[in-house]
Write a protein that holds these residues in place. Structure first.
Motif, PDB file in Angstrom:
ATOM      1  N   PRO A 164      -2.597  -0.121   8.166  1.00 52.08           N
ATOM      2  CA  PRO A 164      -3.410   1.168   6.997  1.00 52.08           C
ATOM      3  C   PRO A 164      -2.198   1.692   8.165  1.00 52.08           C
ATOM      4  CG  PRO A 164      -5.191   0.668   7.170  1.00 52.08           C
ATOM      5  CD  PRO A 164      -4.602  -0.469   8.208  1.00 52.08           C
ATOM      6  N   PHE A 165      -1.222   1.502   9.130  1.00 49.11           N
ATOM      7  CA  PHE A 165      -0.204   1.916  10.657  1.00 49.11           C
ATOM      8  C   PHE A 165       0.587   1.735   9.695  1.00 49.11           C
ATOM      9  CE2 PHE A 165       2.908   0.854  13.100  1.00 49.11           C
ATOM     10  CZ  PHE A 165       3.061   1.855  14.099  1.00 49.11           C
ATOM     11  N   ALA A 166       0.610   0.074   9.768  1.00 42.97           N
ATOM     12  CA  ALA A 166       2.353  -0.414   8.531  1.00 42.97           C
ATOM     13  C   ALA A 166       2.551   0.623   7.469  1.00 42.97           C
ATOM     14  CB  ALA A 166       2.146  -1.195   8.301  1.00 42.97           C
ATOM     15  N   ALA A 167       1.514   1.106   6.993  1.00 43.40           N
ATOM     16  CA  ALA A 167       1.490   1.671   5.706  1.00 43.40           C
ATOM     17  C   ALA A 167       1.730   3.393   5.434  1.00 43.40           C
ATOM     18  CB  ALA A 167       0.126   1.456   5.014  1.00 43.40           C
ATOM     19  N   ILE A 168       1.232   3.854   6.341  1.00 46.46           N
ATOM     20  CA  ILE A 168       1.590   5.642   7.098  1.00 46.46           C
ATOM     21  C   ILE A 168       3.165   5.129   7.235  1.00 46.46           C
ATOM     22  CG2 ILE A 168       0.777   7.088   8.260  1.00 46.46           C
ATOM     23  CD1 ILE A 168      -1.517   6.297   5.959  1.00 46.46           C
ATOM     24  N   VAL A 191      -7.513   8.827  -2.318  1.00 41.44           N
ATOM     25  CA  VAL A 191      -7.100   7.014  -1.134  1.00 41.44           C
ATOM     26  C   VAL A 191      -6.171   7.143  -0.164  1.00 41.44           C
ATOM     27  CG1 VAL A 191      -5.865   5.110  -2.095  1.00 41.44           C
ATOM     28  CG2 VAL A 191      -6.995   6.808  -3.547  1.00 41.44           C
ATOM     29  N   ARG A 192      -5.357   8.301   0.313  1.00 39.57           N
ATOM     30  CA  ARG A 192      -4.656   8.330   0.948  1.00 39.57           C
ATOM     31  C   ARG A 192      -5.263   8.415   2.493  1.00 39.57           C
ATOM     32  NH1 ARG A 192       0.940  11.503  -0.025  1.00 39.57           N
ATOM     33  NH2 ARG A 192       2.118  10.543  -1.103  1.00 39.57           N
ATOM     34  N   ALA A 193      -7.018   9.019   2.337  1.00 39.43           N
ATOM     35  CA  ALA A 193      -7.593   9.113   3.292  1.00 39.43           C
ATOM     36  C   ALA A 193      -8.592   7.858   3.580  1.00 39.43           C
ATOM     37  CB  ALA A 193      -8.187  10.319   3.357  1.00 39.43           C
ATOM     38  N   LEU A 194      -9.051   7.318   2.695  1.00 40.00           N
ATOM     39  CA  LEU A 194      -9.396   6.314   2.905  1.00 40.00           C
ATOM     40  C   LEU A 194      -8.940   4.732   3.342  1.00 40.00           C
ATOM     41  CD1 LEU A 194     -11.457   6.113  -0.933  1.00 40.00           C
ATOM     42  CD2 LEU A 194     -12.102   6.553   1.716  1.00 40.00           C
ATOM     43  N   VAL A 195      -7.287   5.069   2.924  1.00 40.28           N
ATOM     44  CA  VAL A 195      -6.827   3.854   3.407  1.00 40.28           C
ATOM     45  C   VAL A 195      -6.793   3.821   5.227  1.00 40.28           C
ATOM     46  CG1 VAL A 195      -4.183   3.170   3.717  1.00 40.28           C
ATOM     47  CG2 VAL A 195      -5.112   3.615   1.562  1.00 40.28           C
ATOM     48  N   ILE A 196      -6.727   5.092   5.530  1.00 35.74           N
ATOM     49  CA  ILE A 196      -6.682   4.674   7.611  1.00 35.74           C
ATOM     50  C   ILE A 196      -8.278   4.726   7.742  1.00 35.74           C
ATOM     51  CG2 ILE A 196      -7.363   7.519   7.759  1.00 35.74           C
ATOM     52  CD1 ILE A 196      -4.072   5.855   9.282  1.00 35.74           C
ATOM     53  N   THR A 250       0.588  -0.736  -0.009  1.00 36.25           N
ATOM     54  CA  THR A 250      -0.136   0.188  -0.080  1.00 36.25           C
ATOM     55  C   THR A 250       0.885   1.126   0.189  1.00 36.25           C
ATOM     56  OG1 THR A 250      -1.713  -0.865   1.236  1.00 36.25           O
ATOM     57  CG2 THR A 250      -1.723   0.575   1.094  1.00 36.25           C
ATOM     58  N   ALA A 251       2.287   1.147   0.887  1.00 34.08           N
ATOM     59  CA  ALA A 251       3.166   2.629   0.666  1.00 34.08           C
ATOM     60  C   ALA A 251       3.371   2.530  -0.542  1.00 34.08           C
ATOM     61  CB  ALA A 251       3.932   2.218   1.494  1.00 34.08           C
ATOM     62  N   VAL A 252       3.853   1.699  -1.773  1.00 32.20           N
ATOM     63  CA  VAL A 252       4.272   1.631  -2.509  1.00 32.20           C
ATOM     64  C   VAL A 252       3.599   2.065  -3.288  1.00 32.20           C
ATOM     65  CG1 VAL A 252       5.756   0.734  -4.616  1.00 32.20           C
ATOM     66  CG2 VAL A 252       6.350   0.265  -2.169  1.00 32.20           C
ATOM     67  N   LEU A 253       2.367   1.622  -3.559  1.00 29.76           N
ATOM     68  CA  LEU A 253       1.173   2.422  -4.313  1.00 29.76           C
ATOM     69  C   LEU A 253       1.103   3.352  -3.920  1.00 29.76           C
ATOM     70  CD1 LEU A 253      -1.040   1.766  -6.193  1.00 29.76           C
ATOM     71  CD2 LEU A 253      -2.589   1.273  -4.551  1.00 29.76           C
ATOM     72  N   LEU A 254       0.293   4.136  -3.216  1.00 29.29           N
ATOM     73  CA  LEU A 254       0.004   5.427  -2.251  1.00 29.29           C
ATOM     74  C   LEU A 254       1.666   6.614  -2.448  1.00 29.29           C
ATOM     75  CD1 LEU A 254      -1.512   4.604   0.760  1.00 29.29           C
ATOM     76  CD2 LEU A 254      -2.352   5.443  -1.022  1.00 29.29           C
ATOM     77  N   ASN A 255       2.965   5.950  -2.863  1.00 30.35           N
ATOM     78  CA  ASN A 255       3.796   6.829  -3.530  1.00 30.35           C
ATOM     79  C   ASN A 255       4.173   6.891  -4.735  1.00 30.35           C
ATOM     80  OD1 ASN A 255       6.474   8.484  -1.974  1.00 30.35           O
ATOM     81  ND2 ASN A 255       7.069   6.952  -2.873  1.00 30.35           N
ATOM     82  N   THR A 256       3.207   6.391  -4.826  1.00 28.33           N
ATOM     83  CA  THR A 256       2.764   6.974  -6.803  1.00 28.33           C
ATOM     84  C   THR A 256       2.196   7.300  -7.139  1.00 28.33           C
ATOM     85  OG1 THR A 256       3.914   4.058  -7.105  1.00 28.33           O
ATOM     86  CG2 THR A 256       2.992   5.287  -9.314  1.00 28.33           C
ATOM     87  N   PRO A 257       2.783   9.015  -8.623  1.00 29.66           N
ATOM     88  CA  PRO A 257       1.886   9.424  -8.222  1.00 29.66           C
ATOM     89  C   PRO A 257       0.816   8.843  -9.523  1.00 29.66           C
ATOM     90  CG  PRO A 257       3.780  10.684  -9.000  1.00 29.66           C
ATOM     91  CD  PRO A 257       3.658   9.089  -8.692  1.00 29.66           C
TER      92      PRO A 257
END
Length: 327
Positions: A206-210, A139-144, A125-132
């Motif tokens: 989500p904690f690990a992702a953030i 999506v970042r708000a929904l993940v949490i 999830t972190a790699v995906l959210l780091n991609t523009p």
């Protein structure tokens, strides 16, 4: 020898005599302590409520539990002596209990599976959210959201979703022909632990992702450009740049997830209560049952102290990793 030299020698001898010089030094220390206390009185007054609260809520219960672990505390079977000391009997009973060993194994399995899955899902999830991409902020708000939902609320929702007759999970799997008959996910020994693990993973990834996303954003872009110029593809960039640079954050995330999972209670208790047939009885539920169902507080205290030692070990590892990361 002149009179001044004689007086100087006498004064030196008096200071060197036993008790006199020590008294002066002790008095000097006491004066410095009073001066320090007077200069920092306001700070100590502000901190004192916190110290008092920690002492009453944390330190005293730990000391009391440690004392009870060496005493006879079977409330359902009181003895005339009251609560005498029984040495290591409670610890021996705990470590030789089949139920305790079973809960220890289930806790180990629960920690390994959920921590690994949360970390892997968090990394992806972190790699995906780091991609523009368009809508990345939403999506970042929904993940949490799973992390923000209270445990009890999440568990009640999943109890409805796992329901044998009306649960949406059974309905979807039946329509997809994955199942021929509905399954009581929380009521069968083969599926109860896995169902509880799934809720834990959904709630915690989500904690690990953030955390990992924050680590990814700290990696210099120059490293990826250099790797790309050397002909490295996405997987080689991840293996040779991303993962090594994320090692300090990854270690901290791993240890935090382990510490939190060791003391997990609410998710498993609300979903299954430790059943069926104790297949989901993790250590915290074993302690709860020993204390508040069997009323053997000595056994519960001994098991609690063992759990405390395990938690302290991982906490020390976490502190060491944090300090190493700061350096």
């Amino acid at each position: 020898m002149t009179a001044d030299e004689q007086n100087h020698s006498q004064n030196a001898a008096m200071l060197a005599a036993p008790g006199i010089g020590g008294t002066n030094r002790g008095s000097s220390r006491w004066m410095r302590f009073k001066r320090h206390l007077r200069n920092n009185m306001a700070a100590y007054l502000f901190v004192s409520p916190l110290v008092l609260a920690i002492g009453l809520v944390l330190i005293y219960p730990i000391l009391k539990a440690g004392l009870m672990s060496f005493q006879y505390w079977k409330v359902a079977r009181p003895i005339p002596e009251g609560n005498p000391f029984v040495g290591l009997d409670n610890y021996q009973a705990t470590l030789t209990s089949g139920y305790f060993l079973n809960s220890l194994w289930i806790t180990f399995l629960y920690i390994v599976v959920t921590v690994l899955l949360r970390f892997v899902l968090g990394m992806g999830t972190a790699v995906l959210l780091n991609t523009p991409f368009k809508g990345r902020g939403l999506v970042r708000a929904l993940v949490i959201i799973p992390w923000a939902v209270p445990e009890v609320v999440a568990c009640l929702v999943f109890i409805l979703m796992y329901d044998y007759q009306f649960g949406v999970i059974n309905d979807i799997l039946l329509k997809m022909n994955v199942l021929s008959n509905p399954i009581a996910f929380l009521g069968e020994t083969d599926t109860a632990l896995g169902a509880a693990m799934f809720v834990n993973v959904w709630k915690g990834f989500p904690f690990a992702a953030i955390m990992l996303l924050a680590g990814l954003q700290g990696i210099p872009k120059d490293l990826y450009e250099a790797a790309s110029m050397d002909g490295a593809g996405r997987w080689r960039q991840f293996a040779n740049v991303t993962f090594p640079m994320l090692k300090p954050v990854s270690v901290i995330v791993f240890l935090l997830l382990i510490i939190w999972t060791i003391k997990d209670f609410g998710i498993v208790y609300v979903l299954t209560g430790g059943g069926p047939s104790r297949v989901t009885e993790i250590l915290t539920i074993f302690i709860y049952r020993a204390g508040f169902q069997s009323f053997d507080f000595g056994l519960a205290a001994a098991a609690g102290m063992i759990l405390l030692v395990i938690s302290v070990v991982f906490t020390l590892l976490y502190m060491k990793a944090t300090k190493a990361g700061e350096q």
